[in-house]
Design an enzyme around this catalytic site. Sequence first.
Site, mmCIF file in Angstrom:
data_model
loop_
_atom_site.group_PDB
_atom_site.id
_atom_site.type_symbol
_atom_site.label_atom_id
_atom_site.label_comp_id
_atom_site.label_asym_id
_atom_site.label_seq_id
_atom_site.Cartn_x
_atom_site.Cartn_y
_atom_site.Cartn_z
ATOM 1 N N GLU A 78 9.977 -6.807 -2.088
ATOM 2 C CA GLU A 78 10.423 -5.697 -2.927
ATOM 3 C C GLU A 78 11.902 -5.825 -3.237
ATOM 4 O OE1 GLU A 78 8.630 -5.347 -0.185
ATOM 5 O OE2 GLU A 78 6.880 -4.073 -0.593
ATOM 6 N N ASN A 88 -4.173 -8.527 3.500
ATOM 7 C CA ASN A 88 -4.253 -7.127 3.901
ATOM 8 C C ASN A 88 -4.208 -6.177 2.714
ATOM 9 O OD1 ASN A 88 -4.404 -5.217 6.067
ATOM 10 N ND2 ASN A 88 -2.301 -4.643 5.574
ATOM 11 N N ARG A 132 5.044 7.016 0.592
ATOM 12 C CA ARG A 132 4.340 6.670 1.825
ATOM 13 C C ARG A 132 5.304 6.768 3.007
ATOM 14 N NH1 ARG A 132 2.375 0.435 3.222
ATOM 15 N NH2 ARG A 132 2.936 0.582 5.422
ATOM 16 N N THR A 178 0.858 -1.198 0.000
ATOM 17 C CA THR A 178 0.000 0.000 0.000
ATOM 18 C C THR A 178 0.882 1.232 0.000
ATOM 19 O OG1 THR A 178 -1.549 -1.245 1.362
ATOM 20 C CG2 THR A 178 -1.844 1.157 1.286
#
Lengths: 1204, 331
Positions: free
Chosen positions: A64, A1013, A114, A31
Amino acid sequence: MERRLTTVDGNEAAARPAHRVNEVIAIYPITPASPMGELADALSAAGVENIFGVVPEVIEMQSEGGAAGAVHGALQAGALATTFTASQGLLLMIPNMFKIAGELTSTVFHIAARTVATHALSIFGDHSDVMAARSTGWGMLFAATVQEAHDFSLIAQAIALESRVPFLHVMDGFRTSHEINKIEQLSDDDLRYMIDDKLVRAHRDRALSPDRPILRGSAQNPDVFFQAREAINPIYQAVPGVVLKTMDRFAERVGRRYGLFDYIGAADAERVIVLMGSGAGAVEEAVETLVGRGEKVGLIKVRLYRPFDARAFVAALPPSVRAIAALDRTKEPGSVGEPLYLDVVASIADHWEERIGESHSKPLPRVIGGRYGLSSKEFTPAMAHAIFDELGRDRPKRRFTIGIIDDVSGTSLKWDPAFHDEPADVLRAVFYGLGSDGTVGANKNSVKIVGENTPLYAQGYFVYDSKKSGSTTISHLRFGPRPIKSTYLIQKANFIACHQFTFIDRIDVLELAEPGAIFLLNCRRGPEEVWDELPREMQERIIEKRLRFYVVDGYKVAEDAGLGSRINTVMQTCFFALSGVIPLDHAIDSIKKSIEKTYGKRGESIIRKNFAAVDSALASLHEVKVPDRATSTRRRRSAVVGATTDFVERVTSMMLAGKGDLLPVSALPVDGAFETGTSKYEKRSIAAEIPVWDPDICIACGLCALVCPHTAIRAKAYAPAALAGAPAGFRSIAWDDKAFHDYRLTIQVAPDDCTGCGVCVDVCPARSKEIAKHKAINMQAVTDELVELERPSFAFFLDIPEIDRTEVKTDTVKGSQLLEPLFEYSGACAGCGETPYLSLLSRLFGDRTVIANATGCSSIYGGNLPTTPWAKNAEGRGPAWSNSLFEDNAEFGLGMRLALDHQQAYARRLTAEVAGIAGGDLVASILEAEQETEADIAEQRRRVSALKEKLAGCEEAAAKALLNVADALVRKSVWIVGGDGWAYDIGFGGLDHVLASGRDVNILVLDTEVYSNTGGQASKATPRGAVAKFAAEGKAIGKKDLGMIAVDYGSVYTAQVAIGANPLQTIRAFHEAESYRGVSLIIAYSHCIAHGIDMSTSMTHQKEATQSGYWPLFRYDPRLAGEGKHPFHLDSREPTIPFQAFAAKEARFAMLMRSDPERAARLLELAQKDINERMHFYTQMAGIERSAPERMAPSGRHVLEIES
Amino acid sequence: MSVNMKTKYLGMELANPVVVSACPLVAHADTLRRIEQAGAAAAVMPSLFEEQIDRDESALADLFESTTDRFPEANDFFPEMRRYNDGLESYLKYIEESRRKVSIPLIGSLNGCTPGGWVRHARRIEEAGAAALELNIYFVPTDPDETGEDVERRYVDLVAAVRDVVSIPLAVKIGPYFSSTPNMARKLVQAGANGLVLFNRYLQPDLDIETLAITPRLNPSTRDELRTPLRWIAILRPHFDVSLAATSGVHAAEDVVKLILAGADIVTTASALYQHGVDHIRKLIEGTRGWLEEKGYCSVAQAKGSMSRVHAPDPAGFERANYIKAIVEFT
């Protein structure tokens, strides 16, 4: 040239060009960047080609770091490659990024910026992630709007190809990545025009190839490394020129012109704000207002942040400037200032004189630095105005914050929210909805309808609360005649809709209404009756603001149309009818077209039902005649209920009331430590139906409490005397046990905490003899009468003393459920499959447990403010919980174990030293205590307490030191908890290392078989044949057998459990794992909304998962090895139903059966073979004898618990 | 002299009167080919159920809608598929493919009880190449306020609705529980039915006394069940010149013969094929041919209806008297 106008969010805007100009895309969900990877995957899955005529290869990696590695490799091998990420994901890419930049490799990573987790995780937006990547040598291009995210996605690629410097293309997470806005879409020809084939060929020519071999990635020594590093300087010096040239080329073709730094404002501005990202929109509006008032202010939008062209920056400033505020959306504690501020200061120092030329008399402008917008904190024109005011002062704050109240360090500037009014010709609409009622979807759709079918501009932004069940959504929609650049929430709305009637009792939905605004309420009451149903505060608001008040019974319209509780199209139609944003006929026609487009693939009946809802919506829409005075005696409910703590009163209650923005800095802890057990203060009352206990039928099995995902149905056994003073209607049954004679037992629901999922009813085995459908637990509609019965009953229930846990048979379902739960009322999805395990864990070991929790669903419902579910008992003991990262959780938990072991060793040594003070017997009994059972633990606690009493006041160093660590003498349980994304993928390396460690940790994998999630992306736990994101055609390969990997070590206690299939086996596994003084691993089947099942029957699905052999239950206990016993125990019998019978009931499999029956049939056949093979293998395993590897403490170290 | 086994059904000339009724056997291309090779004159394709179409579409919509836009971290939980096959598409595809693989007529089958959007699927079945359509109406009234007239109207409306959208012959399959089956038959014919299929073997629920659950159960038919269609075909035949198909309890050639004598244009079978295999079709046909030959009939057409209520030597045998006779004989 006409280009298509489209309304998309920033993620889509960035990902579309990125997919078209790349060849290899390695992705990993995080996210708020996940949708970019998902879109790229979907486009490739749909066969969409890139501009080179080939479908890009999209691959999901395990982390990642893995994605960056794969991209690095693809780049080295000559592909154009990219990835999408944010926050911690970007941090994991940094090692590769240094390499990629060092090798001058052309690529662009697209970032939805973020917050990096510090004192807390935050999924929201700021620049702390990209700022952490500054030293990698990557260029950074910042988009401030959705259109820019689209344009810069392409421009960055062109720049990277020409300059050879890799680029981060950055947009603000959520504010830009999730904002929907109307943009002009670049055409294929635009893409081809901007991507120079010669440069692509040059990129490929630099690739590794055995046909022209080179070596890259050498190891260098002090003689040449430094020089080689400096060799890149000319390349970096050329980058700004390349950027400018590319932007000019883009402008010539497309018409939108960008610069390295874009100045907006008065030509003779004296005060200038410098910033990058979405905040520019708010500042720009403030500048327009202020310049309109004759003020000399301006704004510099930084586009190219790295390499920072200091000369170009200074040149962009008007020479008249006297004061500059550099705004950073990040915080670097301990630094002189944040990054942009430092860059601005240095640039001014280096180039100001050059900028002003002859007029050397002009002093250097003053530069001040401010922080704003951390974790998506609102940043508004009014705040920008306050900064301009500050710049105008004689002695402005050199370092400041804006958007918060800093009463500790005094950094914050005050702002006047009344400063800025949005134009009257912009429709500003705010909608309050439930996460599951389709409000957000309908609003996204409305933005599209207006944006794509009319000349108007449209913007949508959506705010969610932190819960996964019964969450509130607030949609902010703007429609206007000009492009909308307001990058902040609506401050004053001229249209407000409340889609859920129950909200009016707990949310001030009219707070944002401006005078004369329209208010639409979805309500079962008609226009004549509704007024009396409103709380007094709402009546007063309506009168005071002269609102035009409308009601519609959207529930009925939707029900009549066959849509159940999906009121979205009804409310959408009413919105268009009342707002008049576009002619109603046009709107209805567009809604229907959009329904056809959205639902066309899913079936005609759905279209028909939605059409019916649209057609009948307006007949149910009525204006309410507003009386001239408030008459209601009912008040809006307080956000917190019951006796609270000081912190909850001062802080938590403000967050719950939606006023967290108003909390000053002093209200918050400095280190992220919060008190536990706060979920009980938040009474959400979200269930439409709750379970009601019928004691006459109950067999007191405890299953209902065991499976309750929210610990909202509980069992308690107690002496009859405790019933004194019970409220009317409080129920109990006789209960007898060897240890507890003539006791009473009560099963009690928490009426305001239950989510109404119905799982307890599904598992209840007791039925009425007269009415077979009537069980010992039955769902009943929530009515005032029912609440009046259950509320006092539950309050009374809570006050009944807890049972003596040392006497309870905790290895039974019933016994385990008599223990006090220390995990309660989480915000997990209704019917969640993970939380029953955590509730069980908390009951069995919660008062001596430390939990390391991997990032994921369990860290969100377990640790997301305002309130958290981990609780404590009357003695103040309970689970201590922490979340470190996604990838490191096993190591994090191991570290906890090492610390606890070390503390225990230290405490034991000190205990031996204080024998003279404490008494030899006490010391000996403490040091020799076995601490195997609840009674042992209780006894040890008493001894340690006695020890502490004896040590209190002693001046001896050993005594003082021991007082500090004496609690470590009581055995602690370390639980490492996380989902399959962590255990199977990103954290597997660490998990494997911990499995090999031999230390006393318990690892609980809540296996939902997808990344739950972040929206159901496939993990290595995803089974063959299941449809998931990144596996849209059904996962072709089977699930990793994590259990057998652990069993292979020989020394790891390993269990595979499914609480709904065999609760006793689950409880047994928890006990065995905890009691084993080595590594234990429990893999727990956790159904999930991502399985596409009816969550109320989820435990039945668990049974079938086991009956089909899909999820075999087993336990491997190294303690049984070497004793002639068989350490591997297969707890499942031979499958009794075929896999297909189970799979057909879960949409994750069934979707494929319908969309591609042939592939599904083949995958199901293979999955069945997998099952057969695994069962065959496990059956053989159950027969093997095996010795566990002998364990030995490392040389020279104290042998701790291992020896026991 | 060889017997002419041909018969006419729904305007189609069939090679013989043995047709395979809608059942899972027909859902497999290989079995369908074997059915043809065994000599079946036609096959009724498996039924497309109204509830299933509706339920599948709703389930899909619910799945997406209930999991979309709920949390900030997950816009949704499932990938958009390239297509969502609600069952209809594969059904139609199967008819199309089967048509190419076998040469016997294939009769589409729709099962439902309410007029509605799903009725339009009948047109799709026609377009896919079905030679005719069998509309299987299966309604279980549970509301005491719903009268027999209401129920009959429901049937008639549904037949009319389907008739409106298809031009291929339409057969209506009903159950035996009407106050006046002949009157009901007339209404259905007037509403557009070209044929009647007698009768639906209702799926009767069962109870599991261990789990106290209702379990659906469909047992294979028995030969005794033959007598209900036998009686009603004999009664209806003289009144109607539409096609009459007999179904239920056809296990042996004798059964085929009886139904033809009563007036059936075709007989359909499924249970017997489960018990004896697909090749049993051949036995049914050859047995029928053998009987006709032995008894000196020259064609099926000649024998058809020769024992109908008006042609039988003792018409009262099909009426209430039949009941009296049975009682007398047994006592």
